[in-house]
Structures are given as C-alpha cells and as structure tokens.
Design a protein around this motif. Sequence first.
Motif, mmCIF file in Angstrom:
data_model
loop_
_atom_site.group_PDB
_atom_site.id
_atom_site.type_symbol
_atom_site.label_atom_id
_atom_site.label_comp_id
_atom_site.label_asym_id
_atom_site.label_seq_id
_atom_site.Cartn_x
_atom_site.Cartn_y
_atom_site.Cartn_z
ATOM 1 N N MET A 127 0.802 -1.208 0.000
ATOM 2 C CA MET A 127 0.000 0.000 0.000
ATOM 3 C C MET A 127 0.844 1.272 0.000
ATOM 4 S SD MET A 127 -2.518 -1.321 3.056
ATOM 5 C CE MET A 127 -3.056 0.356 3.395
ATOM 6 N N ALA A 128 2.126 1.143 0.308
ATOM 7 C CA ALA A 128 2.954 2.327 0.537
ATOM 8 C C ALA A 128 3.056 3.259 -0.667
ATOM 9 C CB ALA A 128 4.340 1.905 1.021
ATOM 10 N N PRO A 129 3.340 2.770 -1.888
ATOM 11 C CA PRO A 129 3.428 3.712 -3.011
ATOM 12 C C PRO A 129 2.135 4.480 -3.252
ATOM 13 C CG PRO A 129 4.433 1.617 -3.598
ATOM 14 C CD PRO A 129 3.710 1.403 -2.296
ATOM 15 N N ARG A 130 0.996 3.809 -3.136
ATOM 16 C CA ARG A 130 -0.280 4.486 -3.342
ATOM 17 C C ARG A 130 -0.506 5.549 -2.271
ATOM 18 N NH1 ARG A 130 -5.387 0.667 -4.048
ATOM 19 N NH2 ARG A 130 -4.043 0.046 -5.782
ATOM 20 N N ARG A 155 -0.687 9.774 -2.693
ATOM 21 C CA ARG A 155 -1.831 10.553 -2.198
ATOM 22 C C ARG A 155 -1.419 11.584 -1.158
ATOM 23 N NH1 ARG A 155 -4.870 13.564 -0.711
ATOM 24 N NH2 ARG A 155 -7.086 13.382 -0.184
ATOM 25 N N PHE A 156 -0.559 11.195 -0.220
ATOM 26 C CA PHE A 156 -0.255 12.074 0.906
ATOM 27 C C PHE A 156 1.188 12.568 0.943
ATOM 28 C CE2 PHE A 156 -3.638 9.147 2.327
ATOM 29 C CZ PHE A 156 -4.632 10.081 2.584
ATOM 30 N N GLY A 157 2.066 11.957 0.166
ATOM 31 C CA GLY A 157 3.477 12.300 0.224
ATOM 32 C C GLY A 157 4.241 11.318 1.090
ATOM 33 N N ALA A 158 5.473 11.013 0.685
ATOM 34 C CA ALA A 158 6.260 10.003 1.393
ATOM 35 C C ALA A 158 6.549 10.417 2.831
ATOM 36 C CB ALA A 158 7.567 9.741 0.642
ATOM 37 N N ALA A 159 6.858 11.710 3.059
ATOM 38 C CA ALA A 159 7.173 12.165 4.413
ATOM 39 C C ALA A 159 5.984 11.993 5.344
ATOM 40 C CB ALA A 159 7.620 13.635 4.385
ATOM 41 N N ALA A 160 4.794 12.313 4.865
ATOM 42 C CA ALA A 160 3.593 12.173 5.691
ATOM 43 C C ALA A 160 3.323 10.722 6.040
ATOM 44 C CB ALA A 160 2.387 12.785 4.977
ATOM 45 N N HIS A 201 0.982 15.934 -4.510
ATOM 46 C CA HIS A 201 1.236 15.082 -3.351
ATOM 47 C C HIS A 201 1.882 13.780 -3.718
ATOM 48 C CE1 HIS A 201 -0.601 17.300 -0.034
ATOM 49 N NE2 HIS A 201 -1.502 17.696 -0.912
ATOM 50 N N GLY A 202 2.013 13.488 -4.946
ATOM 51 C CA GLY A 202 2.428 12.140 -5.277
ATOM 52 C C GLY A 202 3.775 12.037 -5.915
ATOM 53 N N PHE A 203 3.936 11.009 -6.735
ATOM 54 C CA PHE A 203 5.173 10.785 -7.446
ATOM 55 C C PHE A 203 5.174 11.507 -8.776
ATOM 56 C CE2 PHE A 203 4.987 6.961 -4.769
ATOM 57 C CZ PHE A 203 6.156 7.161 -4.109
ATOM 58 N N GLY A 204 4.103 12.214 -9.065
ATOM 59 C CA GLY A 204 4.029 12.926 -10.324
ATOM 60 C C GLY A 204 4.852 14.184 -10.325
ATOM 61 N N SER A 205 4.802 14.911 -11.419
ATOM 62 C CA SER A 205 5.492 16.162 -11.645
ATOM 63 C C SER A 205 6.893 16.158 -11.126
ATOM 64 C CB SER A 205 4.665 17.331 -11.074
ATOM 65 O OG SER A 205 4.600 17.257 -9.682
ATOM 66 N N SER A 206 7.193 17.133 -10.271
ATOM 67 C CA SER A 206 8.585 17.310 -9.875
ATOM 68 C C SER A 206 9.105 16.182 -9.027
ATOM 69 C CB SER A 206 8.742 18.633 -9.128
ATOM 70 O OG SER A 206 7.949 18.643 -7.988
#
Length: 446
Positions: free
Chosen positions: A90-93, A97-102, A222-227
Amino acid sequence: MASEEIRTATSTPIRSSAGTGADSETPSTRAWRTRLVVVGIVLTALNLRPAITSLGALLEEVRDGLGMSGSVAGLLTSVPPLCFAVFGVMAPRLARRFGAAAVVGAGMVAITAGLVIRPYAGGTAGFLAASALALMGIAVSNVLMPVIVKRWFPDRVGSMTGLYSMALALGTSAAAAVTVPLTDALGGSWQSGLAVWAGLAAAAVLPWIPLVRARGGAGGSHGFGSSEAAGGSHGLGSSEAAAAAAPQEADGLRITRSRTAWALAVFFGLQATAAYITMGWMAQIFRDAGVAAGTAGLLLAVTMVMGVPLAFVIPRLATRLPHQGPIAVVLGACGLAGYAGLYFAPAAGAWAWALLLGVSNCAFPLALTMVGMRARTGAGVAKLSAFAQSTGYLISIPGPLLVGVLYQHSGGWGLPIALMAGLMIPQIVVGIVAGRNRTVEEEAAR
C-alpha cells in the motif's frame, strides 16, 4: 514540499510544474531541510526492528505470560513478514496521495501506539492485533525509505542507504541487547520491557512534522508525479529529459515482466526468512543449549550489531561493483558456516556463530541497495521496492512458523537448523541473478 523533496543540498533545483515558488528558497533553507531529512531517516531506521527483536529477547516470558504453545509462538514470529507483505504494497499508493514524508511520519505514530498498547492488550489476540498496528507502520516505512533516499540523495544512494541500514542495525541490536536488562531494572515485568521502546518511536515522529507542514504550504502535487517523480530519476547518470519523462515511463512499467525484479523479490524473501527466524528464535536456541538468558540476549545483539559497520560498507561496495552477485555468495557462505556451528556446537562456539550469522544477515542492506540500482527512475524504484518487499515478505511468512512447528514436534533444534541452512542455497543463487547489471525498465520493455 513537493519540489523540496527531490533535492539534495547541492543539487540543481528542478522547477515544479505546480509552480509552488519553492525555487525561491535560499540555499540555507534547502540545506536545513536536507539535514532534517537525514535526521528523520536515521530516527526512522532506528525504529524499524526493535518491535521485533525486543520480543525475541523476551519470547519465553511472553509465551509463559500469555500461555502460548510453540506453534503459536511460531505464528507470532511470522506476523512481521505477513504485515510487511500486506501493508507494504500500500505504501506507493499512500505516498502518491499524501506524500512520502507524511506516510513515514504516520508510520512512526502507528509504531508508537502499537508498542504502547501491545503489552497491556490482554491475551494473545490483543497482543497480535497491537503488534500488527506497529508492524503496519514499519511496513510502509520499509518500502518508502529507498524512495526517500533516491529522491533526496540521487547522487548518494550507496552512502545514504548505508547510513540508514547502519541505523536500522543499531536499533535492532540495541533492542536485543538491552531489553532483558531494562526489564530487570523496571521490576522484571515483560510488559514494561516491551513498552519502553515506544519512547524511541515517538521521537522519530518529530522530524517529519515540519517536513509535512512545509509540503502542505507548498501546494504542489502530493504524489510521485510532476517534480517529485522527476527528481527521483536524477540518479545513476540519467538526464533531466529522462527525468521529465519518468512519470509516464513508470506508469507503464510492468514490473512482473522483469526477471531481475522476481529474482530480487525471492532474494529479499529468503534473506527476510533467515532474519526473522534469527530475531525470533536464535536467543531461544542458545537458551536451550544451556546459555543464560542475559547472555543469549547479548549473543542475539552481537548478531544484529554486525550490521552496523557492514550495513555502511556493503552498500558503498555494491554501488562500485558492476555485479553484486559475489557479495551475495560471501554472505551466504557465512550463513552456512554459522548454521553448521549451531547444529554441532551451539554453546561451545556461540560467539563465533553469532558473528557469522550477523555477517550473513547483511543480505538485507545488499537487497535494499540493489533495489536502488536495478531501477532507473524514482517512480521505478518505488514500484520495485513495493514489489520486491511485499512479494519477498510473503515468501518469508512460512519460515518462522515452520521453525516453531518443527521445534515443538521434533523436540529439538536439529530439523529447524537444517531447514535454515537449506534455504541459504537458493538465496545465493537468486542473489547472483539479482546482482546483474541491468534495470527493470529495460527488461520490462523487452
């Protein structure tokens, strides 16, 4: 925070498509955030194993206190890999959604709550449920640590993986070494001896709070997209043009088409099997051989503490080699020698066997390093990390349980140790395959 998470203190900023204004940050602010990430990584890594090794040191007391049989205790030692497999996927999803740090910060909160509740839940079912809560936090953090390293330190994957692997080994060994003395100092209650580790987990929450707040203020993706996805693809010589294409490339990545991904998953699963059998049962093997409880805990600590220096050396060495297979062979040979010693003279050569098995257990930082090396992009690392760890932990579930069953029904440690030694052979083989110099993106494209 979306664009800040992709930089090191010295890396060139990449402009976020979200237009957050983070590019206007001063170098000192970026450096401060980078140092905060390092602190968060180290404190998080310190908390990824004490929930398990503290239980291993007190397993006999917990069994007696909760009225467990050997088979049920084997089930208890199988809970960590089960939770890692179920929750790790579930971690990548969650990170998208919330960001890895969160997600990592929330994981530390879950560990804190689980460790506080577990000893006082009452009964085996409550103990298992609270353990699962703590292990859920460990699972998502396990998967996202390589992602955070790749994103923040793309040019230092080996050294940063070594740093958090070293911290992980330090937390593992510290819990094994001091849990019994701490329990004695707290009045001999195994409940207090297990609950005390919640304090370390609570401390690990703190560094992630300002990072999450800054991310919320940035207003970016919030995700792995864009930057974020672009930043993750800096590593291992890729260009900014390749970085810009990383999100689309990762979205179409069929990780199950890669032989390297499968080899790495099996390697991860077999090394995890050995690690959790060691953490859950090795102290008991020594105690049954006539070693005192405190000394058995120290022997387990020695096994775990071997990972402190080697977890820093092995990733740095691995990133300098074109093929990591020879490292897997050396580690496997040490494991075979350690198991042979446990079989023939568990008490007489206890310290030597503990050292050899400690070296063998350093297959874990090797596996983590190969996760970062076998994918070209940050998003690819996230997919490979989730696949390898979730599949690997599924593979590792039966091992500790089977050891408990064999121990109970055979009345000794001969068959369980033979099982451990037998599993080391395929671990060496798949380690050689996973160590080949190629990426999962290349294989999936074929």
